[in-house]
Write an enzyme that holds these catalytic residues in place. Structure first.
Site, PDB file in Angstrom:
ATOM      1  N   ASP A 118       0.850  -1.184   0.000  1.00  0.00           N
ATOM      2  CA  ASP A 118       0.000   0.000   0.000  1.00  0.00           C
ATOM      3  C   ASP A 118       0.895   1.247   0.000  1.00  0.00           C
ATOM      4  OD1 ASP A 118      -1.780   2.121   0.644  1.00  0.00           O
ATOM      5  OD2 ASP A 118      -3.089   0.737   1.732  1.00  0.00           O
ATOM      6  N   LYS A 122      -0.611   9.869   1.401  1.00  0.00           N
ATOM      7  CA  LYS A 122      -0.708  11.090   2.194  1.00  0.00           C
ATOM      8  C   LYS A 122       0.471  11.200   3.158  1.00  0.00           C
ATOM      9  CE  LYS A 122      -5.752  11.319   1.912  1.00  0.00           C
ATOM     10  NZ  LYS A 122      -7.042  11.348   2.650  1.00  0.00           N
TER      11      LYS A 122
END
Length: 213
Positions: A118, A122
């Site tokens: 993943d 952010k």
């Protein structure tokens, strides 16, 4: 990625302790007891549905492999693959990768695979990236001296971040490809995501790094 809840997954996992190690902390420092040999151990952090780790175990019987996956509803797919293949050199752990040092000690592991992790794009989620410095320290704590990390992704941002993170940590870059499937690299085994992203036309990035201790 949105996970489809499988309420039966936990029961199925518990029915197969010979494939998914039930109390992994029991074997910290003595994984040879699980495999009944002293072959090197390679782990995949975030093994998903298990295609990569299963095919690697088939191709390299002289290596012991372990797939690490947190989510019950995902690891059951890897379990089905392993039940079908019935490989003596492959086991699964249904645990959180952030706790790897609870299950492995220094010199337990020879290589770590990070495949299509993943990207956590952010900035506030940087610490969750599996190539963040805290994870690199965690891998160092369980790897042999000069242990390796092999990393693949289709995410350019994560790849650039990871190369920087590896460098700042002092890891030695031993292999780099900015377009793996168009390179001369031999022996690549694809993950489910890798095949999907490659068929979409995405470039696959790969790096291999080594600890210098």
């Amino acid at each position: 990625m949105r996970l489809r809840h499988k309420p039966w997954a936990r029961e199925r996992i518990e029915q197969h302790p010979q494939y998914i190690v039930a109390i992994p902390e029991t074997y910290k420092g003595k994984w040879h007891e699980v495999f009944n040999n002293h072959q090197p151990i390679h782990i995949e952090v975030g093994t998903g549905k298990g295609r990569f780790i299963t095919e690697m175990a088939k191709a390299n019987p002289e290596v012991n492999y372990m797939g690490i996956e947190l989510y019950d509803s995902v690891i059951v797919a890897a379990l089905d693959r392993l039940i079908e293949a019935d490989l003596p050199n492959l086991r699964l752990l249904n645990v959180d990768a952030a706790d790897l040092n609870k299950y492995f000690e220094k010199n337990d592991v020879d290589r770590v695979y990070l495949n299509f992790s993943d990207p956590w794009p952010k900035v506030r989620h940087e610490k969750r990236r599996l190539t963040y410095k805290d994870f690199l320290k965690l891998y160092e704590d369980i790897l042999v001296d000069k242990g390796e990390i092999h990393f693949k992704t289709d995410n350019q941002g994560l790849f650039e971040y990871s190369l920087k993170s590896f460098s700042e940590y002092g890891l030695l870059l031993t292999f780099l490809s900015l377009d793996l499937h168009k390179s001369e690299y031999e022996g690549n085994i694809m993950t489910e995501y890798e095949q999907k992203f490659s068929e979409m036309g995405n470039r696959i990035y790969r790096s291999e790094v080594k600890y210098q201790n």
